[in-house]
Scaffold this motif. Structure first.
Motif, PDB file in Angstrom:
ATOM      1  N   THR A  12      32.625  95.099 -41.358  1.00  0.00           N
ATOM      2  CA  THR A  12      33.834  94.583 -41.609  1.00  0.00           C
ATOM      3  C   THR A  12      35.017  95.603 -40.912  1.00  0.00           C
ATOM      4  N   VAL A  13      34.900  96.238 -39.954  1.00  0.00           N
ATOM      5  CA  VAL A  13      35.580  97.095 -39.612  1.00  0.00           C
ATOM      6  C   VAL A  13      36.664  96.375 -38.800  1.00  0.00           C
ATOM      7  N   LEU A  15      38.501  94.407 -40.717  1.00  0.00           N
ATOM      8  CA  LEU A  15      38.772  93.065 -41.512  1.00  0.00           C
ATOM      9  C   LEU A  15      38.798  93.604 -42.915  1.00  0.00           C
ATOM     10  N   GLU A  16      38.818  94.836 -43.194  1.00  0.00           N
ATOM     11  CA  GLU A  16      38.668  95.375 -44.665  1.00  0.00           C
ATOM     12  C   GLU A  16      39.910  94.639 -45.817  1.00  0.00           C
ATOM     13  N   SER A  17      40.847  94.414 -45.047  1.00  0.00           N
ATOM     14  CA  SER A  17      41.801  93.972 -46.094  1.00  0.00           C
ATOM     15  C   SER A  17      41.823  92.479 -46.403  1.00  0.00           C
ATOM     16  N   SER A  18      40.847  91.670 -46.036  1.00  0.00           N
ATOM     17  CA  SER A  18      40.741  90.445 -46.397  1.00  0.00           C
ATOM     18  C   SER A  18      39.901  90.151 -47.546  1.00  0.00           C
ATOM     19  N   PRO A  19      40.435  89.325 -48.522  1.00  0.00           N
ATOM     20  CA  PRO A  19      39.476  88.965 -49.604  1.00  0.00           C
ATOM     21  C   PRO A  19      38.033  88.706 -49.390  1.00  0.00           C
ATOM     22  N   VAL A  20      37.693  88.014 -48.105  1.00  0.00           N
ATOM     23  CA  VAL A  20      36.437  87.514 -47.772  1.00  0.00           C
ATOM     24  C   VAL A  20      36.084  88.422 -46.367  1.00  0.00           C
ATOM     25  N   ALA A  21      36.262  89.614 -46.583  1.00  0.00           N
ATOM     26  CA  ALA A  21      35.938  90.286 -45.474  1.00  0.00           C
ATOM     27  C   ALA A  21      34.545  90.440 -45.058  1.00  0.00           C
ATOM     28  N   ASP A  22      33.594  90.516 -45.825  1.00  0.00           N
ATOM     29  CA  ASP A  22      32.063  90.067 -45.611  1.00  0.00           C
ATOM     30  C   ASP A  22      31.809  88.962 -44.911  1.00  0.00           C
ATOM     31  N   ALA A  23      32.222  87.843 -45.402  1.00  0.00           N
ATOM     32  CA  ALA A  23      32.163  86.413 -44.501  1.00  0.00           C
ATOM     33  C   ALA A  23      32.781  86.343 -43.442  1.00  0.00           C
ATOM     34  N   LEU A  24      34.206  86.996 -43.266  1.00  0.00           N
ATOM     35  CA  LEU A  24      34.749  87.086 -41.927  1.00  0.00           C
ATOM     36  C   LEU A  24      34.123  87.757 -41.050  1.00  0.00           C
ATOM     37  N   ALA A  25      33.643  89.124 -41.307  1.00  0.00           N
ATOM     38  CA  ALA A  25      32.752  89.965 -40.534  1.00  0.00           C
ATOM     39  C   ALA A  25      31.669  88.897 -40.043  1.00  0.00           C
ATOM     40  N   GLY A  26      30.838  88.294 -40.975  1.00  0.00           N
ATOM     41  CA  GLY A  26      29.687  87.562 -40.251  1.00  0.00           C
ATOM     42  C   GLY A  26      30.293  86.369 -39.418  1.00  0.00           C
ATOM     43  N   GLU A  65      51.579  72.253 -29.831  1.00  0.00           N
ATOM     44  CA  GLU A  65      50.809  71.177 -29.709  1.00  0.00           C
ATOM     45  C   GLU A  65      50.834  70.436 -30.966  1.00  0.00           C
ATOM     46  N   ARG A  66      50.852  70.989 -32.160  1.00  0.00           N
ATOM     47  CA  ARG A  66      50.708  70.198 -33.451  1.00  0.00           C
ATOM     48  C   ARG A  66      51.611  70.924 -34.389  1.00  0.00           C
ATOM     49  N   ASP A  67      52.747  71.585 -34.102  1.00  0.00           N
ATOM     50  CA  ASP A  67      53.722  72.212 -35.021  1.00  0.00           C
ATOM     51  C   ASP A  67      53.235  72.877 -36.145  1.00  0.00           C
ATOM     52  N   ILE A  68      51.957  73.740 -35.862  1.00  0.00           N
ATOM     53  CA  ILE A  68      51.342  74.655 -36.936  1.00  0.00           C
ATOM     54  C   ILE A  68      51.676  75.717 -36.897  1.00  0.00           C
ATOM     55  N   VAL A  69      52.132  76.464 -37.936  1.00  0.00           N
ATOM     56  CA  VAL A  69      52.268  77.936 -38.161  1.00  0.00           C
ATOM     57  C   VAL A  69      51.296  78.464 -39.138  1.00  0.00           C
ATOM     58  N   ILE A  70      50.517  79.336 -38.916  1.00  0.00           N
ATOM     59  CA  ILE A  70      49.679  79.765 -39.918  1.00  0.00           C
ATOM     60  C   ILE A  70      50.283  80.866 -40.712  1.00  0.00           C
ATOM     61  N   ALA A  71      50.019  80.859 -41.939  1.00  0.00           N
ATOM     62  CA  ALA A  71      50.896  81.720 -42.994  1.00  0.00           C
ATOM     63  C   ALA A  71      50.276  82.960 -43.064  1.00  0.00           C
ATOM     64  N   SER A  72      48.832  83.050 -43.022  1.00  0.00           N
ATOM     65  CA  SER A  72      48.198  84.209 -43.203  1.00  0.00           C
ATOM     66  C   SER A  72      48.454  85.327 -42.155  1.00  0.00           C
ATOM     67  N   ARG A  73      48.197  86.658 -42.450  1.00  0.00           N
ATOM     68  CA  ARG A  73      48.367  87.720 -41.687  1.00  0.00           C
ATOM     69  C   ARG A  73      47.426  87.867 -40.561  1.00  0.00           C
ATOM     70  N   PRO A  74      47.428  87.971 -39.509  1.00  0.00           N
ATOM     71  CA  PRO A  74      46.521  88.082 -38.255  1.00  0.00           C
ATOM     72  C   PRO A  74      46.020  89.590 -38.359  1.00  0.00           C
ATOM     73  N   LEU A  75      44.826  89.762 -38.236  1.00  0.00           N
ATOM     74  CA  LEU A  75      44.355  91.087 -38.235  1.00  0.00           C
ATOM     75  C   LEU A  75      43.852  91.546 -36.712  1.00  0.00           C
ATOM     76  N   GLU A  76      43.114  90.787 -36.226  1.00  0.00           N
ATOM     77  CA  GLU A  76      42.295  90.938 -34.849  1.00  0.00           C
ATOM     78  C   GLU A  76      42.392  89.831 -33.921  1.00  0.00           C
ATOM     79  N   VAL A  77      42.425  90.193 -32.667  1.00  0.00           N
ATOM     80  CA  VAL A  77      42.597  89.374 -31.590  1.00  0.00           C
ATOM     81  C   VAL A  77      41.459  89.647 -30.468  1.00  0.00           C
ATOM     82  N   SER A  78      41.130  88.784 -29.747  1.00  0.00           N
ATOM     83  CA  SER A  78      40.221  88.859 -28.760  1.00  0.00           C
ATOM     84  C   SER A  78      40.674  87.886 -27.587  1.00  0.00           C
TER      85      SER A  78
END
Length: 153
Positions: A12-13, A15-26, A65-78
């Motif tokens: 989970t390196v 991604l630790e602050s996510s409430p679903v960190a294990d699933a997000l790491a997966g 493209e779709r006028d979408i703004v994500i409310a959640s905080r971004p943690l990592e990019v690639s």
């Protein structure tokens, strides 16, 4: 700092602050395994602070493209290029993963993909999309959707 995603020993390196960190790491490990198996590419991520350009690119494509703004905080990019395809990813604290696939050849496939980690609700800003389910040994049940990119980026 760059993190090389290990799909054998899922961590989970970053991604630790996510409430679903294990699933997000997966979910992140599932993407890493795909690129290693299909393209022999090693999937790496960076914190948003270290690569704000990738986040800005994805944010721009979603907004234009779709006028979408994500409310959640971004943690990592690639961001990387493999087999003539420019790929950009962002992993959000909520458990959401967004990727922009952009084939560089004229008339190539271009799309935005959304993947929801096991255990997270569909974000309000993506409520208009239908999500298909996919089973993953690394990520449990992944729900995914996408839309085709119409403009040039």
């Amino acid at each position: 700092m760059t993190y090389t995603v290990d799909f054998v020993n899922v961590s989970t390196v970053g991604l630790e602050s996510s409430p679903v960190a294990d699933a997000l790491a997966g979910l992140r490990a599932n993407e890493a395994r795909y690129y290693k198996n299909k393209y022999d590419h090693t999937f790496t991520t960076e914190s948003v602070d270290d690569d704000p350009t990738t986040l800005a690119y994805i944010t721009r494509v979603l907004k234009d493209e779709r006028d979408i703004v994500i409310a959640s905080r971004p943690l990592e990019v690639s961001s990387f290029e493999v087999a003539g395809i420019r790929m950009a990813y962002v992993f959000y604290e909520s458990g959401l993963s967004i990727n922009v696939m952009y084939e560089l050849a004229d008339g190539g496939k271009r799309a935005v993909g959304f993947k929801l980690s096991d255990g997270m609700d569909v974000p309000e800003e993506l409520g208009a999309f239908k999500f298909a389910r996919q089973k993953s040994k690394l990520a449990g049940t992944i729900r995914g959707s996408y839309f085709v990119i119409k403009n040039e980026y």
